[in-house]
Design a protein around this motif. Structure first.
Motif, PDB file in Angstrom:
ATOM      1  N   TYR A 231     -34.084 -12.390 -15.192  1.00 20.10           N
ATOM      2  CA  TYR A 231     -34.017 -13.787 -15.642  1.00 20.10           C
ATOM      3  C   TYR A 231     -35.265 -14.130 -16.438  1.00 20.10           C
ATOM      4  N   THR A 232     -35.166 -15.220 -17.199  1.00 19.86           N
ATOM      5  CA  THR A 232     -36.279 -15.694 -18.028  1.00 19.86           C
ATOM      6  C   THR A 232     -36.588 -17.138 -17.661  1.00 19.86           C
ATOM      7  N   ASP A 233     -37.888 -17.417 -17.454  1.00 20.91           N
ATOM      8  CA  ASP A 233     -38.322 -18.798 -17.225  1.00 20.91           C
ATOM      9  C   ASP A 233     -39.495 -19.096 -18.148  1.00 20.91           C
ATOM     10  N   ALA A 234     -40.207 -20.161 -17.864  1.00 15.82           N
ATOM     11  CA  ALA A 234     -41.304 -20.561 -18.749  1.00 15.82           C
ATOM     12  C   ALA A 234     -42.410 -19.504 -18.820  1.00 15.82           C
ATOM     13  N   ASP A 235     -42.520 -18.695 -17.790  1.00 15.14           N
ATOM     14  CA  ASP A 235     -43.559 -17.655 -17.762  1.00 15.14           C
ATOM     15  C   ASP A 235     -43.114 -16.337 -18.385  1.00 15.14           C
ATOM     16  N   GLY A 236     -41.862 -16.275 -18.819  1.00 12.67           N
ATOM     17  CA  GLY A 236     -41.392 -15.051 -19.447  1.00 12.67           C
ATOM     18  C   GLY A 236     -40.233 -14.394 -18.704  1.00 12.67           C
ATOM     19  N   ARG A 237     -40.058 -13.104 -18.964  1.00 10.05           N
ATOM     20  CA  ARG A 237     -38.940 -12.346 -18.400  1.00 10.05           C
ATOM     21  C   ARG A 237     -39.340 -11.710 -17.072  1.00 10.05           C
ATOM     22  N   HIS A 238     -38.422 -11.767 -16.082  1.00 11.95           N
ATOM     23  CA  HIS A 238     -38.697 -11.220 -14.754  1.00 11.95           C
ATOM     24  C   HIS A 238     -37.545 -10.328 -14.295  1.00 11.95           C
ATOM     25  N   VAL A 239     -37.879  -9.317 -13.514  1.00  3.28           N
ATOM     26  CA  VAL A 239     -36.888  -8.428 -12.909  1.00  3.28           C
ATOM     27  C   VAL A 239     -37.121  -8.405 -11.408  1.00  3.28           C
ATOM     28  N   GLU A 240     -36.095  -8.734 -10.638  1.00  2.00           N
ATOM     29  CA  GLU A 240     -36.204  -8.727  -9.184  1.00  2.00           C
ATOM     30  C   GLU A 240     -35.085  -7.885  -8.576  1.00  2.00           C
ATOM     31  N   VAL A 241     -35.419  -7.154  -7.514  1.00  2.00           N
ATOM     32  CA  VAL A 241     -34.438  -6.396  -6.746  1.00  2.00           C
ATOM     33  C   VAL A 241     -34.184  -7.153  -5.450  1.00  2.00           C
ATOM     34  N   LEU A 242     -32.917  -7.479  -5.217  1.00  2.00           N
ATOM     35  CA  LEU A 242     -32.533  -8.306  -4.076  1.00  2.00           C
ATOM     36  C   LEU A 242     -31.461  -7.606  -3.242  1.00  2.00           C
ATOM     37  N   PRO A 243     -31.371  -7.936  -1.962  1.00  2.00           N
ATOM     38  CA  PRO A 243     -30.264  -7.410  -1.151  1.00  2.00           C
ATOM     39  C   PRO A 243     -28.935  -7.916  -1.705  1.00  2.00           C
ATOM     40  N   LYS A 244     -27.955  -7.035  -1.736  1.00  2.00           N
ATOM     41  CA  LYS A 244     -26.642  -7.427  -2.240  1.00  2.00           C
ATOM     42  C   LYS A 244     -25.921  -8.292  -1.220  1.00  2.00           C
ATOM     43  N   GLU A 245     -25.337  -9.390  -1.686  1.00  2.00           N
ATOM     44  CA  GLU A 245     -24.531 -10.254  -0.831  1.00  2.00           C
ATOM     45  C   GLU A 245     -23.057 -10.041  -1.146  1.00  2.00           C
ATOM     46  N   THR A 246     -22.195 -10.422  -0.194  1.00  2.00           N
ATOM     47  CA  THR A 246     -20.756 -10.309  -0.438  1.00  2.00           C
ATOM     48  C   THR A 246     -20.368 -11.113  -1.665  1.00  2.00           C
ATOM     49  N   ASP A 247     -20.949 -12.295  -1.788  1.00  2.00           N
ATOM     50  CA  ASP A 247     -20.703 -13.158  -2.937  1.00  2.00           C
ATOM     51  C   ASP A 247     -22.053 -13.506  -3.542  1.00  2.00           C
ATOM     52  N   GLY A 248     -22.323 -12.995  -4.741  1.00  2.00           N
ATOM     53  CA  GLY A 248     -23.620 -13.236  -5.363  1.00  2.00           C
ATOM     54  C   GLY A 248     -23.739 -14.613  -5.981  1.00  2.00           C
ATOM     55  N   ALA A 249     -22.687 -15.423  -5.901  1.00  2.00           N
ATOM     56  CA  ALA A 249     -22.722 -16.745  -6.542  1.00  2.00           C
ATOM     57  C   ALA A 249     -23.830 -17.615  -5.972  1.00  2.00           C
ATOM     58  N   ASP A 250     -24.043 -17.536  -4.653  1.00  2.00           N
ATOM     59  CA  ASP A 250     -25.097 -18.353  -4.036  1.00  2.00           C
ATOM     60  C   ASP A 250     -26.472 -17.966  -4.567  1.00  2.00           C
ATOM     61  N   THR A 251     -26.697 -16.675  -4.719  1.00  2.00           N
ATOM     62  CA  THR A 251     -27.981 -16.206  -5.255  1.00  2.00           C
ATOM     63  C   THR A 251     -28.187 -16.723  -6.672  1.00  2.00           C
ATOM     64  N   LEU A 252     -27.153 -16.565  -7.508  1.00  2.00           N
ATOM     65  CA  LEU A 252     -27.266 -17.023  -8.888  1.00  2.00           C
ATOM     66  C   LEU A 252     -27.465 -18.532  -8.961  1.00  2.00           C
TER      67      LEU A 252
END
Length: 284
Positions: A231-252
């Motif tokens: 994702y990109t925010d005011a500080d620039g581009r970021h890459v994060e590794v997260l635990p997979k959820e059954t439905d990723g909609a909440d994370t997004l």
């Protein structure tokens, strides 16, 4: 439907066990990867399918019935040990091999000429095989393997010896043949090719079947159940590794509520090369 069914095949050479109770199915259509380290038994299995070698026990079915010598005419086989008659002319050699697979002279010449043009070797028809470079000889071997339009093609290390340009040419032809309905067995150590080309695989190690199934299913099975969020925010581009959820909609939704721009969200799966090493070392 399976074009080839291998049922409890065993093969020994003296006290050396080459294949130990191998059972697997090769689906009709698509590309099937036959994997394993050197000496695992892959070539022995390929030779049994081609009726070059007879198993001690077990059977091979072709289209649901025991394979016969007539069925072998419907198989195109390019062995890793390339074998051409060096003193023959290129066109003469190609015609001879095509006719061995049941083509009449007229059809063989017509189809071979098309392939020679496609591979840009039409000027070599009357030259001797010994004048060919290794790459040119590889092209000739590939052409003579597929020219009779076999329903099953077995390619043993088809990219070996090719420069990147010609390796890409062969890759495109393999994909084109798949689109035309051919079943292709790809025996290779190149795991990048496996990921890119193969629909299903079987891994043999120390004469035993270790695993078989769909490439994506196997990669998912040996994954760590994580996802990558970019994702990109005011500080620039970021890459994060997260635990997979059954439905990723909440994370997004959580990240979108922070006002960031989502660039990508994908499941992280291991490379086939890593899985290959893990399984082979585990077996050893």
């Amino acid at each position: 439907m399976a074009i080839i069914e291998i049922r409890q095949v065993c093969k020994s050479f003296g006290t050396k066990v080459a294949l130990d109770n191998i059972s697997l199915e090769i689906p009709e259509g698509g590309i099937f990867g036959l994997l394993g380290p050197n000496g695992a038994g892959k070539t022995t299995l390929i030779r049994i399918v081609n009726r070059i070698t007879i198993p001690n026990s077990g059977e091979i079915l072709f289209g649901g019935r025991p394979i016969t010598q007539r069925d072998v005419e419907r198989i195109g086989y390019m062995p890793e040990e390339r074998g051409l008659y060096r003193k023959m002319k290129v066109g003469e050699q190609a015609m001879y091999l095509a006719q061995l697979k049941g083509m009449n002279a007229r059809d063989a010449q017509q189809e071979l000429k098309k392939w020679f043009v496609r591979f840009e070797i039409q000027g070599w028809w009357d030259k001797k095989v010994e004048e060919l470079s290794k790459g040119m000889a590889q092209k000739l071997q590939f052409i003579t393997t597929v020219v009779h339009k076999p329903s099953l093609m077995i390619l043993d290390e088809p990219f070996s010896g090719f420069d990147p340009v010609n390796a890409e040419l062969i890759r495109k032809e393999i994909l084109r043949l798949k689109e035309e309905g051919a079943t292709i067995v790809l025996s290779t150590h190149n795991m990048e090719s496996v990921e890119e080309l193969c629909d299903n695989i079987a891994l043999i190690n120390r004469s035993k079947l270790v695993i078989t199934g769909g490439v994506d299913d196997i990669r998912r099975k040996y994954g760590n159940n994580n996802v990558e969020l970019v994702y990109t925010d005011a500080d620039g581009r970021h890459v994060e590794v997260l635990p997979k959820e059954t439905d990723g909609a909440d994370t997004l939704r959580t990240y979108l509520d922070r006002g960031v721009q989502i660039n990508s969200y994908k499941e992280l799966m291991p490379r086939m090369n890593d899985i290959f090493i893990k399984l082979v070392k585990g077996e050893e």
